[in-house]
Motif scaffolding. Structure first.
Motif, mmCIF file in Angstrom:
data_model
loop_
_atom_site.group_PDB
_atom_site.id
_atom_site.type_symbol
_atom_site.label_atom_id
_atom_site.label_comp_id
_atom_site.label_asym_id
_atom_site.label_seq_id
_atom_site.Cartn_x
_atom_site.Cartn_y
_atom_site.Cartn_z
ATOM 1 N N SER A 233 0.840 -1.204 0.000
ATOM 2 C CA SER A 233 0.000 0.000 0.000
ATOM 3 C C SER A 233 0.869 1.245 0.000
ATOM 4 O O SER A 233 2.092 1.173 0.148
ATOM 5 N N HIS A 234 0.185 2.400 -0.123
ATOM 6 C CA HIS A 234 0.864 3.705 -0.122
ATOM 7 C C HIS A 234 1.510 4.040 1.210
ATOM 8 O O HIS A 234 2.258 5.002 1.315
ATOM 9 N N LYS A 235 1.188 3.306 2.280
ATOM 10 C CA LYS A 235 1.571 3.753 3.629
ATOM 11 C C LYS A 235 3.082 3.809 3.856
ATOM 12 O O LYS A 235 3.544 4.502 4.761
ATOM 13 N N GLN B 109 -2.250 -2.686 7.633
ATOM 14 C CA GLN B 109 -1.466 -2.068 6.551
ATOM 15 C C GLN B 109 -0.489 -1.038 7.103
ATOM 16 O O GLN B 109 0.665 -0.995 6.695
ATOM 17 N N GLY C 206 -9.995 7.004 4.128
ATOM 18 C CA GLY C 206 -10.117 6.493 5.492
ATOM 19 C C GLY C 206 -9.877 7.672 6.426
ATOM 20 O O GLY C 206 -10.788 8.251 6.993
ATOM 21 N N GLY C 207 -8.616 8.068 6.514
ATOM 22 C CA GLY C 207 -8.267 9.305 7.221
ATOM 23 C C GLY C 207 -7.908 10.395 6.228
ATOM 24 O O GLY C 207 -7.725 11.543 6.589
ATOM 25 N N GLY C 208 -7.771 10.012 4.955
ATOM 26 C CA GLY C 208 -7.559 10.995 3.894
ATOM 27 C C GLY C 208 -6.159 11.074 3.320
ATOM 28 O O GLY C 208 -5.897 11.930 2.471
ATOM 29 N N ASN D 279 -4.078 8.872 1.403
ATOM 30 C CA ASN D 279 -3.749 8.497 0.011
ATOM 31 C C ASN D 279 -4.466 9.420 -0.974
ATOM 32 O O ASN D 279 -3.895 9.842 -1.981
HETATM 33 C C1 LIG Z 1 -4.879 2.672 5.129
HETATM 34 C C2 LIG Z 1 -5.382 2.498 3.778
HETATM 35 C C3 LIG Z 1 -6.341 3.374 3.237
HETATM 36 C C4 LIG Z 1 -7.001 4.465 4.028
HETATM 37 O O1 LIG Z 1 -6.164 5.409 4.609
HETATM 38 P P1 LIG Z 1 -6.027 6.894 4.021
HETATM 39 O O2 LIG Z 1 -5.226 7.611 5.043
HETATM 40 O O3 LIG Z 1 -7.389 7.452 3.852
HETATM 41 O O4 LIG Z 1 -5.314 6.752 2.738
HETATM 42 C C5 LIG Z 1 -6.734 3.182 1.930
HETATM 43 N N1 LIG Z 1 -6.232 2.187 1.178
HETATM 44 C C6 LIG Z 1 -5.311 1.327 1.659
HETATM 45 C C7 LIG Z 1 -4.799 0.235 0.781
HETATM 46 C C8 LIG Z 1 -4.852 1.455 2.967
HETATM 47 O O5 LIG Z 1 -3.932 0.605 3.448
#
Ligand SMILES: *Cc1c(COP(=O)(O)O)cnc(C)c1O
Length: 436
Positions: A111-113, A140, A265-267, A269
């Motif tokens: 993921s982007h995290k 994640q 989710g929290g915003g 990505n």
């Molecule tokens: C954590 C997660 C999200 C939601 O988090 P945001 O801070 O809104 O980006 C979305 N997609 C994936 C794959 C995630 O792991």
């Protein structure tokens, strides 16, 4: 050549993060101290975060240099990431729309995290911190931070929402492989966790509770700091590496999108993906009307049903108060498979821009999103994360709308992660066992 994937050279990786704060249409409402309710100062945050990240949190500088060590780590885990054209999906939908997607699923933890985990681990390391503590839902964020801590030789302590710890063990295993200590939250190792377990020994946990535990751990342990995977300004800042790469990739194929879509989710990505483009609009550098669509689950409808007001980021009320769309800090969302979208609030800058009408929001239920995920897997060959399926559902709806109007609409979305560790959700969907 037919556009298949648009790649950037390693040398073309953006060297700065983009900070939207100086370009916002009005000043971001200040964070308030949880007890005094007065605007917090950078000093107030030093118990939890290293100075460099606090400086970024409040910075009004439009661009912030990415340290070389961070760039190298980004490259190692897969940056710059490709932008794909979804030709098979377009054919399947029989739409005149052109669909592109940014592939944040390609990083080591899927993921982007990692974009912010790497940056946060780096700054903590150079300030002499030994341990990072955090919370995670489905895992994640915990797995991204565990990886980043192993890259920069830090200890990692993760409070994982209890229901996921037992029912979705695979990301816990990944964290443990990277050397992290993972506790099911509510846990026995904090006062807050013990208090909740005393009232209900089978409490399934929530993100809000896990945040409270991680913060308590940090306050009681020297040389430990806290790390958050979304919501705060510095997290969104780090994620703008995504949107800046997208700007370069769109330039290569010489297009400007009509619509940009992401899940929220929290915003982090979504903001990281759209802010560099939205910044151009705020600074009046382009005058094309681009729509930005934030997509969330109907079971945790923060933007579409929440109230715009000050609220805590956690359940115990230890965090500063943030002005955001919120469902209430004690809201416990149902256990949907898109674990990353189960947060009661959203990033303050994103909420401000939504409130001012720069961003649209919509919500979909689990059935709709898994159906969209199945179509995407079948046509494009990638199994998307349930979170990302929310964006895909909106993409499909926009493409079908373009078909109805015979519009050559250009849609770009962020594929925030892959779903190869979320197959239980897909299995329930295929077997008709998915609760509404
Ligand atoms: C954590 C997660 C999200 C939601 O988090 P945001 O801070 O809104 O980006 C979305 N997609 C994936 C794959 C995630 O792991």
């Amino acid at each position: 050549m037919k556009e298949i994937k648009i790649l950037l050279d390693i040398d073309d990786i953006p060297k700065k993060w983009y900070n939207i704060l100086p370009d916002l249409p009005e000043k971001l409402p200040p964070y308030l101290h949880p007890i005094t309710k007065k605007p917090i100062t950078p000093k107030d945050m030093e118990a939890l975060f290293p100075k460099s990240l606090i400086e970024q949190e409040f910075s009004e500088k439009r661009y912030i240099d990415i340290p070389e060590e961070v760039l190298n780590a980004y490259i190692k885990v897969g940056r710059p990431t490709p932008l794909y054209r979804a030709r098979k999906l377009e054919e399947y939908l029989n739409t005149p729309a052109k669909i592109y997607y940014k592939r944040e699923d390609v990083s080591f933890t899927g993921s982007h995290k990692t974009n912010t985990a790497i940056a946060q681990a780096y700054y903590n390391k150079i300030e002499g911190i030994k341990t990072l503590a955090t919370e995670t839902g489905a895992g994640q964020w915990g797995s991204a931070l565990s990886l980043a801590c192993s890259m920069f030789d830090l200890e990692c302590v993760v409070f994982m929402v209890r229901a996921s710890y037992y029912q979705k063990p695979y990301r816990r295993v990944i964290m443990q492989l990277y050397g992290a200590k993972v506790y099911p939250s509510p846990s026995e190792i904090t006062d807050f966790g013990r208090k909740i377990l005393k009232e209900n020994p089978n409490h399934p946990g929530s993100l809000g509770i896990a945040i409270s535990e991680a913060i308590e751990f940090v306050i009681k342990n020297e040389n430990a700091k806290y790390s958050l995977g979304s919501v705060l300004n510095h997290v969104l800042l780090h994620q703008t590496i995504i949107g800046q790469e997208v700007l370069k990739q769109l330039e290569i194929i010489d297009i400007v999108p009509d619509v940009m879509i992401g899940c929220v989710g929290g915003g982090s990505n979504f903001s990281g993906f759209i802010y560099p483009m939205l910044g151009k609009i705020l600074r009046k550098e382009i005058d094309k009307k681009i729509r930005f669509i934030a997509v969330e689950p109907t079971s945790c409808p923060t933007l579409t049903k929440g109230e715009y007001k000050y609220d805590y980021g956690d359940t115990a009320g230890l965090t500063p108060l943030l002005k955001m769309y919120t469902l209430g800090h004690d809201f416990v969302p149902p256990p949907i498979h898109a674990g990353g979208l189960r947060y009661h609030g959203d990033a303050p800058s994103l909420c401000l821009l939504y409130n001012k009408g720069y961003i649209e929001a919509r919500a979909y239920n689990q059935h709709e999103i898994f159906e969209a995920g199945k179509i995407f897997a079948k046509t494009e060959g990638i199994v998307p994360a349930p979170e990302s399926c929310h964006a895909i559902k909106a993409v499909i709806d926009e493409a079908l709308d373009a078909k109805k109007k015979n519009e050559e609409k250009i849609i770009v979305f962020n594929l925030s992660g892959h779903g190869l560790l979320d197959l239980k959700g897909y299995q329930d969907y295929l077997e008709g066992k998915l609760p509404k």
